[in-house]
Design a protein around this motif. Structure first.
Motif, PDB file in Angstrom:
ATOM      1  N   HIS A 165       0.802  -1.222   0.000  1.00  0.00           N
ATOM      2  CA  HIS A 165       0.000   0.000   0.000  1.00  0.00           C
ATOM      3  C   HIS A 165       0.836   1.273   0.000  1.00  0.00           C
ATOM      4  CE1 HIS A 165      -3.630  -2.356   0.738  1.00  0.00           C
ATOM      5  NE2 HIS A 165      -2.928  -3.037   1.607  1.00  0.00           N
ATOM      6  N   ILE A 166       2.070   1.180   0.481  1.00  0.00           N
ATOM      7  CA  ILE A 166       2.939   2.364   0.533  1.00  0.00           C
ATOM      8  C   ILE A 166       4.333   2.005   0.031  1.00  0.00           C
ATOM      9  CG2 ILE A 166       1.681   3.336   2.512  1.00  0.00           C
ATOM     10  CD1 ILE A 166       4.122   2.637   4.231  1.00  0.00           C
ATOM     11  N   ASP A 167       5.107   3.015  -0.298  1.00  0.00           N
ATOM     12  CA  ASP A 167       6.499   2.811  -0.688  1.00  0.00           C
ATOM     13  C   ASP A 167       7.276   2.333   0.537  1.00  0.00           C
ATOM     14  OD1 ASP A 167       9.160   2.973  -1.449  1.00  0.00           O
ATOM     15  OD2 ASP A 167       9.021   5.034  -2.200  1.00  0.00           O
ATOM     16  N   PRO A 168       7.863   1.144   0.492  1.00  0.00           N
ATOM     17  CA  PRO A 168       8.591   0.630   1.654  1.00  0.00           C
ATOM     18  C   PRO A 168       9.719   1.553   2.122  1.00  0.00           C
ATOM     19  CG  PRO A 168       8.290  -1.109   0.040  1.00  0.00           C
ATOM     20  CD  PRO A 168       7.834   0.177  -0.604  1.00  0.00           C
ATOM     21  N   HIS A 188      11.961  -2.044   9.091  1.00  0.00           N
ATOM     22  CA  HIS A 188      10.852  -2.634   8.342  1.00  0.00           C
ATOM     23  C   HIS A 188      11.077  -2.547   6.835  1.00  0.00           C
ATOM     24  CE1 HIS A 188       8.446  -3.278  11.899  1.00  0.00           C
ATOM     25  NE2 HIS A 188       8.720  -2.051  12.288  1.00  0.00           N
ATOM     26  N   GLY A 189      12.359  -2.397   6.421  1.00  0.00           N
ATOM     27  CA  GLY A 189      12.684  -2.411   5.003  1.00  0.00           C
ATOM     28  C   GLY A 189      12.909  -1.043   4.381  1.00  0.00           C
ATOM     29  N   GLY A 190      12.880   0.012   5.172  1.00  0.00           N
ATOM     30  CA  GLY A 190      13.069   1.353   4.642  1.00  0.00           C
ATOM     31  C   GLY A 190      14.527   1.766   4.576  1.00  0.00           C
ATOM     32  N   ARG A 191      14.756   3.016   4.286  1.00  0.00           N
ATOM     33  CA  ARG A 191      16.106   3.550   4.103  1.00  0.00           C
ATOM     34  C   ARG A 191      16.724   4.022   5.414  1.00  0.00           C
ATOM     35  NH1 ARG A 191      15.500   7.421  -0.170  1.00  0.00           N
ATOM     36  NH2 ARG A 191      15.663   5.614  -1.480  1.00  0.00           N
ATOM     37  N   TYR A 192      15.932   4.685   6.269  1.00  0.00           N
ATOM     38  CA  TYR A 192      16.462   5.292   7.486  1.00  0.00           C
ATOM     39  C   TYR A 192      15.989   4.528   8.717  1.00  0.00           C
ATOM     40  CZ  TYR A 192      17.128   9.079   4.151  1.00  0.00           C
ATOM     41  OH  TYR A 192      17.489   9.806   3.064  1.00  0.00           O
ATOM     42  N   SER A 193      16.828   4.531   9.745  1.00  0.00           N
ATOM     43  CA  SER A 193      16.440   3.859  10.986  1.00  0.00           C
ATOM     44  C   SER A 193      15.329   4.648  11.674  1.00  0.00           C
ATOM     45  CB  SER A 193      17.643   3.737  11.931  1.00  0.00           C
ATOM     46  OG  SER A 193      17.990   5.016  12.425  1.00  0.00           O
ATOM     47  N   GLU A 194      14.676   3.991  12.606  1.00  0.00           N
ATOM     48  CA  GLU A 194      13.629   4.682  13.371  1.00  0.00           C
ATOM     49  C   GLU A 194      14.216   5.878  14.108  1.00  0.00           C
ATOM     50  OE1 GLU A 194      10.504   3.685  16.960  1.00  0.00           O
ATOM     51  OE2 GLU A 194      11.034   2.084  15.573  1.00  0.00           O
TER      52      GLU A 194
END
Length: 123
Positions: free
Chosen positions: A99-102, A109-115
């Motif tokens: 539903h959204i760009d990972p 959760h698979g994104g570019r930047y850490s939380e």
């Protein structure tokens, strides 16, 4: 807390124009936690969403346990069709990526930047 974050975001002109998208992850939610809320509480929460300041573009609900699903449906029943369409239920984080760009998600959760980086950027 979410209301405070949205109010802060609404101070930015870009957010005023584009609106907000919120992801609420219910992983680990228990029946005991769900039982703290009555249907009236949920309907009141829906009224708050309907009457709040700001543009709610999407609300992503992730990992919602089956026993809590009825509360969400009670809240949705009070919303107009436009707001109903803006609520997306994803069964898990992998489904959310449909539903959204990972890349918008934290690295965990698979994104570019850490939380932590997301939080620093928000500050």
């Amino acid at each position: 807390m979410l209301a405070l974050i949205v109010a802060t975001l609404m101070e930015e002109e870009e957010t005023q124009i584009a609106g907000t998208a919120t992801i609420i992850d219910h992983e680990g939610m228990t029946m005991k936690q769900t039982s703290m809320f009555s249907v009236t509480d949920i309907v009141d929460f829906a009224d708050c969403i309907k009457n709040s300041v700001g543009r709610h573009k999407k609300l992503y609900v992730v990992n919602l346990p089956p026993f809590a699903h009825f509360l969400l449906e009670a809240a949705r029943a009070t919303l107009n069709e436009k707001l109903k369409r803006r609520i997306v239920i994803a069964k898990d984080m992998q489904d959310l990526k449909n539903h959204i760009d990972p890349m918008l998600l934290p690295r965990e959760h698979g994104g570019r930047y850490s939380e932590a980086e997301h939080m620093k950027n928000f500050d």
